[in-house]
Design a protein around this motif. Structure first.
Motif, mmCIF file in Angstrom:
data_model
loop_
_atom_site.group_PDB
_atom_site.id
_atom_site.type_symbol
_atom_site.label_atom_id
_atom_site.label_comp_id
_atom_site.label_asym_id
_atom_site.label_seq_id
_atom_site.Cartn_x
_atom_site.Cartn_y
_atom_site.Cartn_z
ATOM 1 N N ALA A 76 0.807 -1.220 0.000
ATOM 2 C CA ALA A 76 0.000 0.000 0.000
ATOM 3 C C ALA A 76 0.840 1.269 0.000
ATOM 4 O O ALA A 76 0.563 2.217 -0.745
ATOM 5 N N GLN A 77 1.879 1.311 0.817
ATOM 6 C CA GLN A 77 2.681 2.531 0.907
ATOM 7 C C GLN A 77 3.445 2.780 -0.384
ATOM 8 O O GLN A 77 3.545 3.925 -0.855
ATOM 9 N N ALA A 78 3.961 1.717 -0.979
ATOM 10 C CA ALA A 78 4.693 1.865 -2.238
ATOM 11 C C ALA A 78 3.768 2.366 -3.345
ATOM 12 O O ALA A 78 4.164 3.212 -4.159
ATOM 13 N N VAL A 79 2.545 1.869 -3.365
ATOM 14 C CA VAL A 79 1.571 2.314 -4.369
ATOM 15 C C VAL A 79 1.236 3.783 -4.146
ATOM 16 O O VAL A 79 1.204 4.588 -5.090
ATOM 17 N N SER A 80 1.001 4.150 -2.897
ATOM 18 C CA SER A 80 0.676 5.541 -2.575
ATOM 19 C C SER A 80 1.827 6.474 -2.950
ATOM 20 O O SER A 80 1.616 7.549 -3.526
ATOM 21 N N HIS A 82 -16.443 -7.304 -6.091
ATOM 22 C CA HIS A 82 -15.984 -6.480 -4.972
ATOM 23 C C HIS A 82 -15.273 -5.226 -5.484
ATOM 24 O O HIS A 82 -15.464 -4.122 -4.947
ATOM 25 N N CYS A 83 -14.454 -5.394 -6.507
ATOM 26 C CA CYS A 83 -13.736 -4.239 -7.070
ATOM 27 C C CYS A 83 -14.695 -3.166 -7.572
ATOM 28 O O CYS A 83 -14.430 -1.966 -7.424
ATOM 29 N N GLU A 84 -15.803 -3.590 -8.162
ATOM 30 C CA GLU A 84 -16.782 -2.613 -8.648
ATOM 31 C C GLU A 84 -17.337 -1.789 -7.492
ATOM 32 O O GLU A 84 -17.471 -0.560 -7.592
ATOM 33 N N SER A 85 -17.653 -2.448 -6.385
ATOM 34 C CA SER A 85 -18.198 -1.728 -5.228
ATOM 35 C C SER A 85 -17.175 -0.751 -4.654
ATOM 36 O O SER A 85 -17.499 0.404 -4.325
ATOM 37 N N TYR A 86 -15.932 -1.185 -4.531
ATOM 38 C CA TYR A 86 -14.890 -0.302 -4.001
ATOM 39 C C TYR A 86 -14.623 0.866 -4.945
ATOM 40 O O TYR A 86 -14.339 1.985 -4.494
ATOM 41 N N THR A 87 -14.716 0.630 -6.245
ATOM 42 C CA THR A 87 -14.495 1.719 -7.195
ATOM 43 C C THR A 87 -15.555 2.796 -7.028
ATOM 44 O O THR A 87 -15.246 4.002 -7.022
ATOM 45 N N ARG A 88 -16.817 2.390 -6.889
ATOM 46 C CA ARG A 88 -17.885 3.380 -6.678
ATOM 47 C C ARG A 88 -17.649 4.167 -5.387
ATOM 48 O O ARG A 88 -17.830 5.390 -5.349
ATOM 49 N N TYR A 89 -17.230 3.464 -4.353
ATOM 50 C CA TYR A 89 -16.987 4.121 -3.066
ATOM 51 C C TYR A 89 -15.860 5.143 -3.166
ATOM 52 O O TYR A 89 -16.002 6.308 -2.757
ATOM 53 N N PHE A 90 -14.724 4.729 -3.723
ATOM 54 C CA PHE A 90 -13.574 5.634 -3.762
ATOM 55 C C PHE A 90 -13.757 6.770 -4.764
ATOM 56 O O PHE A 90 -13.182 7.849 -4.586
ATOM 57 N N ALA A 91 -14.543 6.558 -5.805
ATOM 58 C CA ALA A 91 -14.837 7.672 -6.721
ATOM 59 C C ALA A 91 -15.515 8.813 -5.964
ATOM 60 O O ALA A 91 -15.205 9.993 -6.183
ATOM 61 N N ARG A 92 -16.438 8.452 -5.071
ATOM 62 C CA ARG A 92 -17.108 9.471 -4.254
ATOM 63 C C ARG A 92 -16.153 10.080 -3.237
ATOM 64 O O ARG A 92 -16.084 11.306 -3.081
ATOM 65 N N GLU A 93 -15.414 9.215 -2.534
ATOM 66 C CA GLU A 93 -14.584 9.683 -1.434
ATOM 67 C C GLU A 93 -13.353 10.457 -1.910
ATOM 68 O O GLU A 93 -12.917 11.409 -1.262
ATOM 69 N N ASN A 118 -6.467 -8.838 -6.573
ATOM 70 C CA ASN A 118 -7.621 -8.250 -7.265
ATOM 71 C C ASN A 118 -8.424 -7.301 -6.399
ATOM 72 O O ASN A 118 -8.996 -6.331 -6.913
ATOM 73 N N VAL A 119 -8.496 -7.571 -5.104
ATOM 74 C CA VAL A 119 -9.314 -6.727 -4.222
ATOM 75 C C VAL A 119 -8.432 -5.774 -3.400
ATOM 76 O O VAL A 119 -8.539 -4.556 -3.531
ATOM 77 N N THR A 120 -7.546 -6.333 -2.576
ATOM 78 C CA THR A 120 -6.698 -5.473 -1.747
ATOM 79 C C THR A 120 -5.818 -4.573 -2.611
ATOM 80 O O THR A 120 -5.667 -3.371 -2.335
ATOM 81 N N GLY A 121 -5.254 -5.124 -3.681
ATOM 82 C CA GLY A 121 -4.426 -4.320 -4.583
ATOM 83 C C GLY A 121 -5.211 -3.189 -5.211
ATOM 84 O O GLY A 121 -4.711 -2.063 -5.358
ATOM 85 N N THR A 122 -6.455 -3.480 -5.582
ATOM 86 C CA THR A 122 -7.310 -2.440 -6.175
ATOM 87 C C THR A 122 -7.634 -1.357 -5.158
ATOM 88 O O THR A 122 -7.613 -0.161 -5.477
ATOM 89 N N VAL A 123 -7.924 -1.748 -3.927
ATOM 90 C CA VAL A 123 -8.196 -0.763 -2.874
ATOM 91 C C VAL A 123 -6.967 0.113 -2.640
ATOM 92 O O VAL A 123 -7.074 1.350 -2.488
ATOM 93 N N ASN A 124 -5.792 -0.495 -2.601
ATOM 94 C CA ASN A 124 -4.557 0.290 -2.419
ATOM 95 C C ASN A 124 -4.395 1.319 -3.532
ATOM 96 O O ASN A 124 -3.981 2.461 -3.283
ATOM 97 N N LEU A 125 -4.724 0.926 -4.749
ATOM 98 C CA LEU A 125 -4.597 1.849 -5.880
ATOM 99 C C LEU A 125 -5.649 2.948 -5.821
ATOM 100 O O LEU A 125 -5.330 4.140 -5.923
ATOM 101 N N LEU A 126 -6.904 2.570 -5.648
ATOM 102 C CA LEU A 126 -7.992 3.548 -5.667
ATOM 103 C C LEU A 126 -7.849 4.579 -4.547
ATOM 104 O O LEU A 126 -8.168 5.760 -4.731
ATOM 105 N N SER A 127 -7.366 4.130 -3.409
ATOM 106 C CA SER A 127 -7.236 5.053 -2.275
ATOM 107 C C SER A 127 -6.114 6.065 -2.484
ATOM 108 O O SER A 127 -5.997 7.035 -1.719
ATOM 109 N N ALA A 128 -5.306 5.859 -3.535
ATOM 110 C CA ALA A 128 -4.218 6.792 -3.836
ATOM 111 C C ALA A 128 -4.449 7.601 -5.104
ATOM 112 O O ALA A 128 -3.637 8.466 -5.438
ATOM 113 N N CYS A 129 -5.553 7.358 -5.808
ATOM 114 C CA CYS A 129 -5.806 8.080 -7.064
ATOM 115 C C CYS A 129 -6.115 9.552 -6.777
ATOM 116 O O CYS A 129 -6.898 9.869 -5.871
ATOM 117 N N PRO A 130 -5.540 10.474 -7.534
ATOM 118 C CA PRO A 130 -5.726 11.902 -7.260
ATOM 119 C C PRO A 130 -7.154 12.376 -7.527
ATOM 120 O O PRO A 130 -7.843 11.857 -8.419
#
Length: 325
Positions: A57-61, A148-159, A95-107
């Motif tokens: 996660a930190q390396a991705v961020s 699961h990735c679809e749900s996290y993507t919708r969440y992080f797009a908002r957040e 597929n899930v944790t890696g995607t969350v790590n990426l989405l949580s760092a997207c500008p």
């Protein structure tokens, strides 16, 4: 545009990056599971390469903080279904944790394209539409991770205040595959001169889309004004046509110029396999004014000529291939 592609050295990623290089500042984030040699030297020199595991996660961020991309195309995944079934923890971690790590760092303000899959759909005999109420009915581990990735993507797009596009990809075919899926398997066997192919499940029908069409579709979606900030839209990426294994082998036989038959190998039969998969492409055509143009026969011919097959199949069969013409 500054574009970051995860899994850029993978199957779709390599073809997409070749399309993006001339017109964008391209960044490739990849763990290089399949090796760095998949890019030619001049291609590797044109992109900024970041060796990084999405599970860190930190390396991705840190990577996304340095790059500050205008757009992210997230392709990296464990997508070979037998591998997902054999090692579900790895599938979840990537597929899930890696995607969350990426989405949580997207500008904020960026455009994020996340590859989902037709595997999220419930089995059906009719073409799958993005609005199908039965979408949340995957039948395998891979489909569950993508749902699961679809749900996290919708969440992080908002957040995170970015726009997101979820692309439900159907069965990709053509040169450069990294896993021993059906089409590279039958081409590899046929290249050895076999006239009877040992295959697993032979009754399902699939919507096969050429890898070049996938890359072209993603390239077009990168610039299409389809999604507002803080929202996530869904699009199928397929052809709207499905083919059986028998049809596929008939196309290969015509290319090879000889009769080829099929025998079922019980060791290759998947315990879980949906009978029919086909995209409804109405929304794709409306969004882009475009649809895939290459046929399944084109993809088989391209693979037959190039012999650009997964390493595992080359190791198994290549010593029996004839010399190229």
């Amino acid at each position: 545009m500054k574009v970051l592609v995860t899994g850029g050295s993978g199957y779709v990623g390599r073809v997409l990056c070749r399309r993006l290089l001339p017109g964008h500042e391209l960044h490739v984030l990849d763990s290089f599971r399949f090796g760095r040699s998949r890019f030619a030297a001049e291609e590797a020199a044109g992109a900024r390469v970041h060796a990084c595991d999405l599970g860190e996660a930190q390396a991705v961020s840190d990577c996304l903080g340095r790059v500050a991309p205008d757009a992210v195309i997230h392709l990296a995944a464990v997508h070979y279904i037998p591998e997902c079934e054999a090692d579900p923890r790895r599938a979840l971690a990537t597929n899930v944790t890696g995607t969350v790590n990426l989405l949580s760092a997207c500008p904020a303000g960026s455009r994020v394209i996340v590859m989902s899959s037709a595997a999220v759909y419930e089995p059906s005999e009719r073409p799958h539409r993005e609005s199908d109420p039965t979408v949340q009915q995957p039948v395998d581990m891979y489909g569950l991770t993508k749902l699961h990735c679809e749900s996290y993507t919708r969440y992080f797009a908002r957040e995170r205040d970015f726009s997101a596009l979820l692309v439900r990809l159907f069965n990709v075919v053509g040169p450069g595959e990294t896993n021993p899926h059906l089409v590279p398997e039958i081409v590899a066997q046929a290249l050895t001169g076999k006239n009877t192919l040992a295959l697993g499940n032979i009754t399902p029908k699939r919507d096969f889309i050429h890898v070049e069409d996938v890359a072209e579709g993603l390239d077009r979606l990168l610039l299409a004004p389809t999604v507002a900030r803080r929202e996530a839209a869904v699009l199928n990426l397929g052809t709207g046509r499905s083919h059986s294994v028998e049809e596929l082998v008939a196309m290969l036989a015509a290319i090879a110029g000889r009769d080829i038959s099929i025998e079922t190998d019980p060791a290759r039969v998947r315990a879980v396999d949906r009978p029919h998969l086909c995209a409804d492409t109405t929304q794709l055509e409306h969004a882009l004014g475009w649809k895939p143009t290459r046929s399944l026969a084109d993809a088989i011919l391209d693979l037959w000529k190039s012999r650009d097959l997964p390493t595992s199949l080359l190791e198994r069969y290549a010593e029996n291939f004839p010399e190229p013409e």
